[in-house]
Design a protein around this motif. Structure first.
Motif, PDB file in Angstrom:
ATOM      1  N   GLY A 250       0.806  -1.216   0.000  1.00 49.44           N
ATOM      2  CA  GLY A 250       0.000   0.000   0.000  1.00 49.44           C
ATOM      3  C   GLY A 250       0.838   1.264   0.000  1.00 49.44           C
ATOM      4  N   LEU A 251       1.957   1.212   0.692  1.00 49.49           N
ATOM      5  CA  LEU A 251       2.764   2.420   0.874  1.00 49.49           C
ATOM      6  C   LEU A 251       4.045   2.402   0.031  1.00 49.49           C
ATOM      7  N   GLY A 252       4.105   1.507  -0.924  1.00 48.63           N
ATOM      8  CA  GLY A 252       5.172   1.569  -1.907  1.00 48.63           C
ATOM      9  C   GLY A 252       6.558   1.147  -1.440  1.00 48.63           C
ATOM     10  N   ALA A 253       6.647   0.349  -0.386  1.00 50.03           N
ATOM     11  CA  ALA A 253       7.957  -0.209  -0.055  1.00 50.03           C
ATOM     12  C   ALA A 253       8.271  -1.295  -1.083  1.00 50.03           C
ATOM     13  N   ASP A 254       9.550  -1.457  -1.410  1.00 51.39           N
ATOM     14  CA  ASP A 254       9.898  -2.273  -2.574  1.00 51.39           C
ATOM     15  C   ASP A 254      10.101  -3.752  -2.301  1.00 51.39           C
ATOM     16  N   ALA A 255      10.490  -4.098  -1.087  1.00 52.85           N
ATOM     17  CA  ALA A 255      10.772  -5.507  -0.811  1.00 52.85           C
ATOM     18  C   ALA A 255      10.821  -5.745   0.686  1.00 52.85           C
ATOM     19  N   VAL A 256      10.683  -7.025   1.052  1.00 54.37           N
ATOM     20  CA  VAL A 256      10.828  -7.444   2.444  1.00 54.37           C
ATOM     21  C   VAL A 256      11.929  -8.503   2.475  1.00 54.37           C
ATOM     22  N   LEU A 257      12.903  -8.299   3.337  1.00 48.20           N
ATOM     23  CA  LEU A 257      14.003  -9.250   3.447  1.00 48.20           C
ATOM     24  C   LEU A 257      13.954  -9.910   4.820  1.00 48.20           C
ATOM     25  N   PHE A 258      14.253 -11.198   4.854  1.00 46.73           N
ATOM     26  CA  PHE A 258      14.166 -11.935   6.101  1.00 46.73           C
ATOM     27  C   PHE A 258      15.546 -12.236   6.648  1.00 46.73           C
ATOM     28  N   GLY A 259      15.773 -11.750   7.866  1.00 46.05           N
ATOM     29  CA  GLY A 259      16.980 -12.109   8.595  1.00 46.05           C
ATOM     30  C   GLY A 259      16.690 -13.360   9.395  1.00 46.05           C
ATOM     31  N   ASP A 260      17.178 -13.379  10.577  1.00 44.84           N
ATOM     32  CA  ASP A 260      17.092 -14.535  11.449  1.00 44.84           C
ATOM     33  C   ASP A 260      15.683 -14.762  12.008  1.00 44.84           C
ATOM     34  N   ARG A 261      15.298 -16.001  12.218  1.00 46.90           N
ATOM     35  CA  ARG A 261      14.143 -16.417  13.016  1.00 46.90           C
ATOM     36  C   ARG A 261      12.817 -15.741  12.639  1.00 46.90           C
ATOM     37  N   CYS A 262      12.515 -15.764  11.376  1.00 46.19           N
ATOM     38  CA  CYS A 262      11.218 -15.220  10.968  1.00 46.19           C
ATOM     39  C   CYS A 262      10.307 -16.358  10.521  1.00 46.19           C
ATOM     40  N   ALA A 263       9.003 -16.125  10.617  1.00 48.79           N
ATOM     41  CA  ALA A 263       8.040 -17.125  10.167  1.00 48.79           C
ATOM     42  C   ALA A 263       7.968 -17.117   8.641  1.00 48.79           C
ATOM     43  N   ASP A 264       7.397 -18.186   8.121  1.00 49.57           N
ATOM     44  CA  ASP A 264       7.260 -18.379   6.678  1.00 49.57           C
ATOM     45  C   ASP A 264       6.236 -17.399   6.099  1.00 49.57           C
TER      46      ASP A 264
END
Lengths: 267, 267
Positions: B142-156
């Protein structure tokens, strides 16, 4: 010190306020319901203790009593201590927060009193989801909005789930129901509030430009339908969050947070 | 046109991908699980159809087929049509959205490809709640962020609930897992990203001042614990949302929205 009273029989009448919570408190605002305000968990109970909602009783396991003993010091309120199993039988489901407090509903504060020192208030129309209402209060508390006002067709902010999702902030952030909708907006305007409607309309001005006034009332409608035309017609400015085309509007509590943030971003 | 295949027997092997969803897709990322990505409801299914996650089958009631017929036009994918009752028996619960689509997991895009044209990326550490992850994607879209990157210990992010809460945007907003944590942040820095940690620390600079760079990577930790010291040490700037003292930190997806908003507020 609170009186600790051990409860071994789930049918004990002293814990009637906590009985069968799922059905008994679903619409506490309706006539005939008990109308109790229920706080769940140590943090929310602490916030209730520090609010105008003075609990008349607590029900919890022994370990939670120890965590709350300091907060209960000097309070004349019974702590009904029970095992997790007896508690589950009383409330009707397993409650992993381990402690509840119940309060009666005090008279609501006067609108004039709420508005006296407020700079930023949210005004809701048709927001009938308890989680969204709870989140709006949580965000208002965190981002320094002064009050939440209820227009037409909103859910009860004192319903248990709203209290929980707000992390107890519905008990602290002042709120009031507007007597007539949307005519009561005139009362706000008389106090110098600029009435700003949040809308996805691309022709609206940006939040950043719309929220510069000294006193601002932010009108928020439910996700999906948004604000009614009647409400829109009663506003001074239409403001939009800059959104990517082809996406959905934000969740109403997130949209509210964005506007609250805009009011404090330089502080 | 999609082939419509009527399913009358809940045990029909052709709908195996949709069977017993509550337990079968709980951790689809684990070895031995089917690993299918499931979209629920007309809007999310439409987003899946427009994404790199090409569904290999749909299961739904007749009315939903009619709503989707235009989107399915020219697609070689079976629509397994069933009554609401048969569907409930297949998936294991009553699904009021009335339609599901299943896709295999394609290879994840390369980090370098994702970063090539990105200006704003979120980097998550320890965010293990599917709803929060879903909301972060919804807000990013919605707010135009380009990507999400996953570091350690994140859910699927491809778990069914995350897909649903994101309103299908996990299928559209690019994401990638960072190979080593937090060392991979160096890869971002090499591409000119300023690494900004969100923190409640009062001594941190405001978001408004911290997010002015051309390329920004926003580090977000889970509610409660926040970012680890190791992650914090790998950042360039510590930024805070101006919060009222004595309140809790915002929900992580709300905090992310605030930062995404700051990047586009004048657009």
């Amino acid at each position: 010190m609170a009186d600790v009273i051990d409860i071994e029989d789930p049918a004990d009448p002293r814990v009637a306020a906590f009985r069968d919570l799922k059905s008994a408190d679903r619409r506490p605002d309706l006539p005939g319901r008990q109308g109790y305000v229920i706080a769940e968990g140590v943090v929310v109970v602490q916030r209730m203790l520090g609010s105008r909602f003075a609990p008349f009783g607590l029900l919890g396991v022994g370990r939670r009593y120890e965590e709350l003993a300091g907060d209960l010091d000097g309070r004349d309120v019974p702590y009904y201590r029970a095992s997790a199993e007896v508690m589950a039988e009383i409330v009707g489901f397993h409650l992993n927060r381990g402690v509840l407090a119940a309060a009666r509903r005090p008279a609501e504060p006067e609108l004039a009193e709420i508005l006296a020192s407020a700079r930023t208030v949210a005004v809701l129309e048709g927001v009938n989801d308890h989680e969204n209402i709870g989140s709006i209060f949580r965000n208002a508390a965190g981002l320094g909005a002064d009050a939440v006002l209820f227009g037409d067709r909103c859910a009860d902010p004192l319903y248990r789930r709203a209290v929980r999702v707000s992390m107890g902030h519905v008990l602290r952030v002042p709120f009031a129901r507007l007597p007539t909708w949307p005519d009561s907006l005139e009362l706000l305007r008389d106090k110098g509030f600029q009435i700003v409607a949040l809308t996805p309309e691309p022709s609206a001005t940006t939040l950043a430009r719309a929220l510069t006034g000294d006193r601002v009332a932010l009108l928020l409608g439910a996700e999906g339908p948004g604000l009614t035309e009647t409400a829109m017609a009663a506003t001074d400015i239409r403001a939009r969050i800059p959104m990517t085309p082809g996406t959905d509007s934000l969740n109403v509590a997130t949209a509210a947070a964005m506007a609250f943030y805009e009011r404090v971003r330089n502080s």
